[in-house]
Design an enzyme around this catalytic site. Structure first.
Site, mmCIF file in Angstrom:
data_model
loop_
_atom_site.group_PDB
_atom_site.id
_atom_site.type_symbol
_atom_site.label_atom_id
_atom_site.label_comp_id
_atom_site.label_asym_id
_atom_site.label_seq_id
_atom_site.Cartn_x
_atom_site.Cartn_y
_atom_site.Cartn_z
ATOM 1 N N CYS A 98 -6.272 -3.726 3.870
ATOM 2 C CA CYS A 98 -6.165 -2.264 3.797
ATOM 3 C C CYS A 98 -6.835 -1.688 2.545
ATOM 4 O O CYS A 98 -7.941 -1.197 2.617
ATOM 5 C CB CYS A 98 -4.735 -1.751 3.897
ATOM 6 S SG CYS A 98 -4.715 0.058 3.944
ATOM 7 N N CYS A 149 0.859 -1.190 0.000
ATOM 8 C CA CYS A 149 0.000 0.000 0.000
ATOM 9 C C CYS A 149 0.890 1.233 0.000
ATOM 10 O O CYS A 149 2.004 1.203 0.516
ATOM 11 C CB CYS A 149 -0.880 -0.044 1.249
ATOM 12 S SG CYS A 149 -1.791 1.454 1.615
ATOM 13 N N SER A 173 0.793 3.677 1.858
ATOM 14 C CA SER A 173 1.140 4.090 3.226
ATOM 15 C C SER A 173 2.436 3.435 3.712
ATOM 16 O O SER A 173 3.148 4.012 4.534
ATOM 17 C CB SER A 173 0.001 3.764 4.196
ATOM 18 O OG SER A 173 -1.191 4.377 3.772
ATOM 19 N N HIS A 207 1.124 -3.852 6.017
ATOM 20 C CA HIS A 207 -0.097 -3.817 6.833
ATOM 21 C C HIS A 207 -1.302 -4.294 6.028
ATOM 22 O O HIS A 207 -2.443 -3.953 6.344
ATOM 23 C CB HIS A 207 -0.331 -2.399 7.366
ATOM 24 C CG HIS A 207 -0.587 -1.406 6.279
ATOM 25 N ND1 HIS A 207 0.423 -0.880 5.512
ATOM 26 C CD2 HIS A 207 -1.731 -0.872 5.805
ATOM 27 C CE1 HIS A 207 -0.091 -0.058 4.628
ATOM 28 N NE2 HIS A 207 -1.402 -0.043 4.775
ATOM 29 N N HIS A 217 5.292 5.715 2.844
ATOM 30 C CA HIS A 217 5.424 6.989 3.574
ATOM 31 C C HIS A 217 6.488 6.897 4.658
ATOM 32 O O HIS A 217 7.237 7.831 4.896
ATOM 33 C CB HIS A 217 4.093 7.377 4.244
ATOM 34 C CG HIS A 217 2.991 7.690 3.281
ATOM 35 N ND1 HIS A 217 3.205 8.157 2.010
ATOM 36 C CD2 HIS A 217 1.642 7.609 3.422
ATOM 37 C CE1 HIS A 217 2.029 8.351 1.407
ATOM 38 N NE2 HIS A 217 1.070 8.026 2.245
HETATM 39 P P1 PAD Z 1 -1.425 4.785 -5.065
HETATM 40 O O1 PAD Z 1 -0.131 5.466 -5.106
HETATM 41 O O2 PAD Z 1 -1.569 3.442 -5.669
HETATM 42 O O3 PAD Z 1 -2.542 5.706 -5.756
HETATM 43 C C1 PAD Z 1 -2.555 7.117 -5.656
HETATM 44 C C2 PAD Z 1 -3.078 7.655 -7.002
HETATM 45 O O4 PAD Z 1 -3.227 9.068 -6.877
HETATM 46 C C3 PAD Z 1 -2.119 7.411 -8.161
HETATM 47 O O5 PAD Z 1 -2.815 6.799 -9.234
HETATM 48 C C4 PAD Z 1 -1.631 8.810 -8.515
HETATM 49 O O6 PAD Z 1 -1.353 8.951 -9.915
HETATM 50 C C5 PAD Z 1 -2.806 9.653 -8.076
HETATM 51 N N1 PAD Z 1 -2.490 11.064 -7.842
HETATM 52 C C6 PAD Z 1 -1.351 11.599 -7.321
HETATM 53 N N2 PAD Z 1 -1.440 12.942 -7.293
HETATM 54 C C7 PAD Z 1 -2.663 13.273 -7.797
HETATM 55 C C8 PAD Z 1 -3.332 14.491 -8.035
HETATM 56 N N3 PAD Z 1 -2.752 15.657 -7.742
HETATM 57 N N4 PAD Z 1 -4.578 14.450 -8.567
HETATM 58 C C9 PAD Z 1 -5.162 13.275 -8.879
HETATM 59 N N5 PAD Z 1 -4.572 12.075 -8.680
HETATM 60 C C10 PAD Z 1 -3.328 12.080 -8.152
HETATM 61 O O7 PAD Z 1 -1.863 4.767 -3.524
HETATM 62 P P2 PAD Z 1 -2.971 3.925 -2.730
HETATM 63 O O8 PAD Z 1 -4.189 3.791 -3.557
HETATM 64 O O9 PAD Z 1 -2.320 2.727 -2.140
HETATM 65 O O10 PAD Z 1 -3.258 4.934 -1.523
HETATM 66 C C11 PAD Z 1 -3.877 6.187 -1.784
HETATM 67 C C12 PAD Z 1 -3.741 7.139 -0.607
HETATM 68 O O11 PAD Z 1 -4.538 6.678 0.472
HETATM 69 C C13 PAD Z 1 -2.322 7.252 -0.053
HETATM 70 O O12 PAD Z 1 -2.091 8.609 0.279
HETATM 71 C C14 PAD Z 1 -2.349 6.390 1.174
HETATM 72 O O13 PAD Z 1 -1.377 6.771 2.117
HETATM 73 C C15 PAD Z 1 -3.753 6.645 1.671
HETATM 74 C C16 PAD Z 1 -4.320 5.575 2.545
HETATM 75 N N6 PAD Z 1 -5.127 5.930 3.557
HETATM 76 C C17 PAD Z 1 -5.716 5.007 4.357
HETATM 77 C C18 PAD Z 1 -6.662 5.450 5.414
HETATM 78 O O14 PAD Z 1 -7.165 4.626 6.169
HETATM 79 N N7 PAD Z 1 -6.967 6.732 5.489
HETATM 80 C C19 PAD Z 1 -5.472 3.654 4.166
HETATM 81 C C20 PAD Z 1 -4.671 3.275 3.095
HETATM 82 C C21 PAD Z 1 -4.083 4.235 2.286
HETATM 83 ZN ZN ZN Z 2 -2.704 0.830 3.598
#
Ligand code: PAD
Ligand code: ZN
Length: 379
Positions: A180, A47, A49, A69, A52
């Site tokens: 996740c 993921c 995260s 995770h 990060h």
């Molecule tokens: P990922 O990197 O696979 O997807 C992120 C997507 O966002 C990519 O396709 C990028 O091209 C796109 N992106 C980047 N910048 C922009 C922008 N300015 N405008 C539009 N699109 C853009 O990540 P993921 O899907 O594994 O995770 C997404 C986010 O969610 C990431 O920040 C992660 O840390 C967060 C997350 N949060 C939780 C939670 O519980 N809140 C859980 C898991 C992940």
């Molecule tokens: Zn995650």
């Protein structure tokens, strides 16, 4: 015979330093203590995260650490006092525990638990076991746990309150994504935003989390789902999963929120940010309609200052909410696993690559380069 009560030597991916590739090492995994469970990880996803924590700009990381995770596995042995799982059970470890006793666990308003985090850094409380020690040792050094899970090890030790017991016939190579990415995006739409039938939605960021939010909006019966990403390669999959329109902000001659407002006669009903960062957060707010626009924040960008918002934008009727793990917990995740088995949603679509666990750095590169949605690591 067997491994119960003994130290297990196995392979794990260790992050010794920020900004460096992970290193596959032999680690020693101590037996579980009271209310702990040792789990053999069978499959895991990667993921955003996870990345990060090893970003040099990230403050508050505990290193060296075993990340991961989003995994699924089989219980190897349990410590004293464990009653919710037994050896041989299939489980998904969750980074949000569920003690069932604290004010958060007793409230229907949240999936939080007081054991989840202290203060602003959700890694604190989950970097070690309850007795403030680690079960991982490598080259004589103690290694931190990550988010209470550390799935990037063939064996890990997890608190009993962090484990969801799932069906014996669950396909671990797919349901690990329920640990996740899938649950986060799907739940952000279904549980947090509570997307309604016939509504208009916008989803920003089409990684594993954002595409799962698209699945959630579609399942909830949204009539229009506008999917936004700066990488147009993500659009075909978004459309296949239910997006009705796709927008790349880099290919527009005005801000994406203005385009969405024009397309939807004043803005969408629901917007979900699955990318993160102040620019996307602002677009998420600005693309929703006055009166009732609902904004849900999921994405996190390391070191980003976030949103500045005027009271007027809220007074005009918008609501802002954040979502962690899509609102699910150890009691509701087993149902998601059954829903997957019964064909309620598609996890295959999220899997773009499968690699042996040892190739985890390749999986990290694919994610960073925007070439993968989820890579499944097989142990
Ligand atoms: P990922 O990197 O696979 O997807 C992120 C997507 O966002 C990519 O396709 C990028 O091209 C796109 N992106 C980047 N910048 C922009 C922008 N300015 N405008 C539009 N699109 C853009 O990540 P993921 O899907 O594994 O995770 C997404 C986010 O969610 C990431 O920040 C992660 O840390 C967060 C997350 N949060 C939780 C939670 O519980 N809140 C859980 C898991 C992940
Ligand atoms: Zn995650």
């Amino acid at each position: 015979m067997g491994t119960k009560g003994k130290v297990i030597k196995c392979k794990a991916a260790i992050a010794w330093e920020a900004g460096k590739p992970l290193s596959i090492e032999e680690v020693e995994v101590a037996p579980p203590k009271a209310h702990e469970v040792r789990v053999q990880i069978i499959a895991a996803g990667l993921c955003r995260s996870d990345t990060h924590v090893i970003n040099p700009k990230f403050e508050g990381a505990f290193l060296p650490v075993i990340l991961g995770h989003e995994g699924a596995g089989i219980v190897e042995s349990v410590g004293p006092g464990v009653t919710n799982v037994k050896p041989g059970d299939k489980v998904i470890p969750l980074y949000i525990p569920h003690c069932k006793k604290c004010k958060f666990c007793l409230s229907p308003l949240t999936n939080f638990c007081e054991k989840f985090c202290k203060g602003k850094n959700p890694l604190i409380e989950q970097e070690l076991m309850e007795d403030k020690t680690s079960r991982f040792t490598c080259k004589g050094k103690s290694i931190y746990h990550f988010f209470g899970i550390s799935a990037f090890s063939q064996y890990t030790v997890v608190k009993d309150v962090n484990l969801a017991k799932i069906d014996d016939d669950a396909n671990l190579e797919r349901v690990c994504l329920i640990g996740c990415g899938f649950s986060t995006g799907y739940g952000a739409a279904i549980n947090t935003a509570k997307v309604t039938p016939g509504s208009t939605c916008a989803v920003f960021g089409l990684g594993g989390v954002g595409l799962s939010a698209v699945i959630g909006c579609k399942t909830a019966g949204a009539s229009r789902i506008i999917a936004v990403d700066i990488n147009s390669d993500k659009f075909a999959k978004a459309k296949a999963l239910g997006a009705t329109d796709c927008l790349n902000p880099r290919e527009l001659n005005k801000p994406v929120q203005d385009v969405i407002v024009e397309m939807t006669n004043g803005g969408v009903d629901f917007a979900i940010d699955c990318a993160g960062g102040s620019e996307v957060m602002k677009a998420t707010v600005d693309c929703t309609t006055v009166g009732w626009g609902s904004c849900t924040f999921v994405g996190v960008n390391v070191n980003d200052k976030g949103l500045t918002i005027s009271p007027v934008e809220l007074i005009l009727g918008r609501t802002l909410r954040g979502s962690s793990f899509g609102g699910w917990d150890v009691d509701t995740v087993p149902k998601l696993v059954s829903d997957y088995k019964n064909g309620k949603f598609n996890l295959e679509a999220l899997v773009t690559h499968t690699l042996p666990f040892e190739k985890i750095n390749e999986a990290l590169d694919l994610l960073k380069q925007g070439k993968s949605i989820r890579t499944i690591l097989i142990y």
